[in-house]
Design a protein around this motif. Structure first.
Motif, PDB file in Angstrom:
ATOM      1  N   VAL A   1       0.839  -1.190   0.000  1.00 41.42           N
ATOM      2  CA  VAL A   1       0.000   0.000   0.000  1.00 41.42           C
ATOM      3  C   VAL A   1       0.879   1.247   0.000  1.00 41.42           C
ATOM      4  N   VAL A   2       0.675   2.112  -0.998  1.00 42.74           N
ATOM      5  CA  VAL A   2       1.414   3.369  -1.060  1.00 42.74           C
ATOM      6  C   VAL A   2       0.753   4.363  -0.117  1.00 42.74           C
TER       7      VAL A   2
ATOM      8  N   ALA B  66      -0.929  -5.352  -6.856  1.00 45.69           N
ATOM      9  CA  ALA B  66      -1.064  -4.174  -6.001  1.00 45.69           C
ATOM     10  C   ALA B  66      -0.925  -2.882  -6.779  1.00 45.69           C
ATOM     11  N   ILE B  67      -0.153  -2.876  -7.876  1.00 43.97           N
ATOM     12  CA  ILE B  67      -0.007  -1.642  -8.655  1.00 43.97           C
ATOM     13  C   ILE B  67      -1.022  -1.580  -9.796  1.00 43.97           C
ATOM     14  N   GLY B  68      -1.947  -2.535  -9.815  1.00 43.75           N
ATOM     15  CA  GLY B  68      -3.012  -2.503 -10.809  1.00 43.75           C
ATOM     16  C   GLY B  68      -2.556  -2.856 -12.207  1.00 43.75           C
ATOM     17  N   SER B  69      -1.497  -3.652 -12.307  1.00 40.29           N
ATOM     18  CA  SER B  69      -0.984  -4.046 -13.610  1.00 40.29           C
ATOM     19  C   SER B  69      -1.437  -5.455 -13.943  1.00 40.29           C
TER      20      SER B  69
ATOM     21  N   ARG C  81       5.616  -0.069 -13.110  1.00 41.91           N
ATOM     22  CA  ARG C  81       5.856   0.808 -11.965  1.00 41.91           C
ATOM     23  C   ARG C  81       4.598   1.578 -11.635  1.00 41.91           C
ATOM     24  N   ARG C  82       4.403   1.779 -10.358  1.00 44.38           N
ATOM     25  CA  ARG C  82       3.411   2.743  -9.890  1.00 44.38           C
ATOM     26  C   ARG C  82       4.033   3.472  -8.709  1.00 44.38           C
ATOM     27  N   GLY C  83       4.428   4.723  -8.954  1.00 43.44           N
ATOM     28  CA  GLY C  83       5.082   5.504  -7.901  1.00 43.44           C
ATOM     29  C   GLY C  83       6.346   4.820  -7.426  1.00 43.44           C
TER      30      GLY C  83
END
Length: 505
Positions: free
Chosen positions: A137-138, A176-179, A283-285
């Protein structure tokens, strides 16, 4: 939840995760590696890596031990269904442009044990096993990684600046990063066998590829007593049909001859579906995915495991530079921009190779019999098969536009022996470098030293000088990729970022 924010949490202690942790530790970056299972997974899977990836192992400090447990392959043989030779492509087992053999056969559990044992040299790495990650979780200033201990059932959380998902094809981090994984349109069912025997099979020590549209097969010797076979499964077949060496006899006989089944020890029999897939987003953030979490490659060119180590080599120096305040955060944008097209190209090449060797029915078999014996005459084909050089990386903020088709920007610099007996990789040691055929002036030398880089003279007649050709100088990144080239040495020196890694080897 602990208030301490760890610089990097790595999910998964496979080859990609262990490589990333070690490279980060060499730059003085602390990491915690969370692994779901206890110990090394004992079953062999990947069996091949190339000379470029051997250079990564050398960076990790494990190549000597790897070499003691691996076997250079002499090249590739293409055979028809009757085991008649169609074509042969020989490789120099002593090595080429990368300084190492371009085809290396090995036992994956052995490699993973070597990588794990090497962690003891780096107190900046903490490996926690039996940690089943449930959420990534970011948050505002960090990433929270939740996990449960598989032995005690207790829950825990870590907070990190960055998270690397090296957790395989069913990646929790990728979700978790929606990929999602994009299917690139390839699926074949194969039987994979690992067999041990002290008997000598008397076979050529390269990779044998049987180009049969019905029962395609691959054979290779991966150790003193270890062998790998792969057979394409027919409709209706499964691994349950091949549970012992007696039932496998008809498949193995072209290689084992008159050996009795009792002389062969079946170490593993498994059914695999070879797939070609690529993650839509890497990548997400502050969260990244690497290895099988980001890409799945059919095994026909032996690039699956190596791609994950290339991911780690590409990302870690950038991540260390950002954490040390030497590179801008935007440098991390170049990871996916560079690695995703490269991985996609290798997947396409693996698909094409597999189709060329196994598809086309009777017509395809006839064409292979006609054309394969002449492939060595096709311009550049033998070099493509044997050189071990993979495609250049695409332009990014850390790879300049090419000035001409021969511009080496985006390519991995070769790894020749220098005048002092070291290889180029040993001289650069994970730092920025300038390689020049132009005599540097004192102010150029000072600039290079101030920026924490290495200056190498490509003297006339040397391998580096021949490689440079009309390119008078190149700026080489810490991962060995040429960032830019030019004839004006002061301009290249001025382009050096401040990068003073305290390399710990």
């Amino acid at each position: 939840m602990t208030a301490h924010i760890i610089p990097v949490v790595i999910v998964g202690a496979g080859p990609a995760g262990l490589t990333a942790a070690t490279l980060l530790a060499q730059y003085g970056v602390e990491s915690v590696v969370l692994e779901r299972w206890d110990g090394v997974y004992p079953r062999p899977r990947a069996v091949h890596l190339d000379g470029e990836v051997r250079r990564v192992l050398a960076r990790l400090g494990v190549d000597t031990e790897f070499a003691a447990h691996s076997r250079p392959a002499l090249g590739l043989r293409l055979l028809d269904r009757d085991m008649r030779l169609l074509a042969q492509f020989d490789r120099d087992p002593t090595g080429g442009r990368n300084g190492y053999p371009e085809a290396n056969l090995f036992d994956q559990p052995r490699l993973e044990t070597i990588l794990r044992d090497n962690l003891d040299r780096y107190p900046a790495i903490t490996l926690r096993e039996n940690a089943d990650v449930s959420a990534v979780v970011v948050e505002n200033d960090c990433v929270r990684v939740d996990f449960a201990d598989r032995v005690t059932g207790s829950a825990g959380s870590l907070r990190a600046r960055y998270v690397l998902g090296c957790d395989g094809a069913n990646s929790t981090v990728r979700a978790a990063i929606g990929s999602s994984m994009r299917d690139l349109g390839y699926s074949q069912r194969w039987l994979v066998l690992d067999i041990a025997t002290t008997a000598e099979l008397g076979q050529w020590d390269g990779v044998h590829q049987v180009c049969d549209p019905v029962r395609a097969a691959t054979y290779m010797r991966i150790g003193a007593t270890r062998y790998r076979w792969e057979f394409r499964l027919l409709p209706g077949e499964s691994s349950a049909d091949f549970t012992d060496t007696h039932r496998l006899g008809p498949l193995l006989r072209p290689w084992t001859g008159n050996l009795a089944p009792e002389e062969l020890t079946l170490l593993r029999v498994a059914e695999y579906t070879f797939r070609a897939r690529l993650a839509e987003r890497w990548r997400r953030g502050p969260v990244f995915i690497l290895g099988d979490a980001a890409h799945l490659t059919p095994p026909f060119i032996g690039q699956g495991l190596g791609a994950g180590l290339r991911d780690a080599a590409n990302l870690t120096w950038k991540l260390a530079g950002v954490l040390h305040g030497e590179l801008p955060e935007s440098a991390l944008d170049t990871y996916e921009k560079e690695r995703k097209p490269h991985a996609h190209t290798m997947i396409r090449l693996a698909k094409l190779t597999g189709a060329t060797m196994t598809e086309g029915g009777r017509l395809g078999a006839r064409l292979r019999r006609l054309l394969a014996p002449h492939l060595h005459r096709a311009p550049g084909f033998t070099h493509l098969v044997t050189s071990g050089e993979t495609p250049r990386l695409r332009r990014s903020a850390l790879i300049a536009p090419r000035r001409s088709p021969r511009d080496p920007a985006g390519r991995l610099v070769p790894n020749p022996v220098l005048d002092d007996g070291r290889r180029l990789d040993d001289a650069t040691a994970g730092q920025y470098a300038i390689i020049t055929a132009t005599t540097p002036q004192p102010h150029d030398v000072r600039t290079v030293e101030q920026q924490g880089a290495v200056l190498l003279d490509a003297r006339p007649g040397s391998d580096l000088h021949r490689w440079l050709g009309r390119t008078r100088a190149v700026l080489v990144r810490p991962d060995g990729t040429v960032q830019r080239s030019g004839r004006d040495l002061p301009t290249l020196c001025a382009a050096l970022p401040h990068h003073r890694p305290n390399i710990k080897t």
